[in-house]
Design an enzyme around this catalytic site. Structure first.
Site, PDB file in Angstrom:
ATOM      1  CB  CYS A  12      55.129  61.422  39.159  1.00 19.95           C
ATOM      2  SG  CYS A  12      53.873  62.048  38.932  1.00 19.95           S
ATOM      3  CB  CYS A  88      51.394  62.599  40.828  1.00 17.82           C
ATOM      4  SG  CYS A  88      51.460  60.749  40.349  1.00 17.82           S
ATOM      5  CB  CYS A  96      55.043  51.619  46.380  1.00 15.40           C
ATOM      6  SG  CYS A  96      54.586  53.333  46.344  1.00 15.40           S
TER       7      CYS A  96
END
Length: 174
Positions: A12, A88, A96
């Site tokens: 998140c 989220c 990422c």
């Protein structure tokens, strides 16, 4: 021969509420089969107290959690992650890090209970709802015969779990 223990990372943005609760749920319910971790792209540095009281109210341990950067799980010496679940929508839309081991990924978004404004009761209700949605997803995940499915079938099942009741989805485009 014992079954493999899988490492699961919940992401998140702030790593203070939903990802913490997901880590706590899987840490207890998946003990012996899964290692649970959580992190954030922009960690708040502190865990939301409502996340901890919610875990405790459902009988889950509420100690030992910290808000940390996802970079810790891409660094040398980090555990090799098998599954990465974003909880989220903001984190799902971010670039990422490269995770060692090519983990399976899926988006399991739920509304941010920390964004709810109002009375303590309203905030507690929002956290309890997020907890229930996360627990339902984690229960479905734990029921998957992971050793029997190929990557394609497993990926499809993980995405189905992300579409369960309470699902949110990242906004595409701006």
């Amino acid at each position: 021969m014992s079954e493999k223990i899988y490492n699961v990372l919940f992401l998140c943005t702030g790593n203070s509420a939903r990802s913490i609760m997901a880590e706590g749920i899987l840490r207890r319910d998946g003990a012996g089969r899964f290692n649970a971790f959580s992190a954030g792209s922009q960690p708040k540095g502190a865990v939301n107290p409502y996340a901890l009281t919610t875990l405790a109210s459902f009988g889950y341990p509420a100690e030992g959690f910290s808000s940390k950067s996802w970079d810790a799980f891409a660094a040398p010496g980090a555990p090799e992650i098998d599954f990465v679940f974003t909880v989220c929508d903001n984190a799902a839309g971010e670039a990422c890090p490269v995770w060692p081991g090519q983990p399976m990924t899926a988006h399991w978004g739920v509304e941010d209970p920390a964004a709810v404004e109002g009375s303590d009761i309203e905030k507690q209700r929002a956290f309890a709802t997020a907890f229930r949605y996360l627990k339902n997803r984690i229960d479905q995940f734990r029921a998957i015969p992971l050793h029997r499915l190929d990557r394609l079938a497993l990926g499809a099942r993980l995405r189905e779990i992300g579409d369960m009741e309470g699902a949110t989805h990242p906004h595409v485009g701006a």
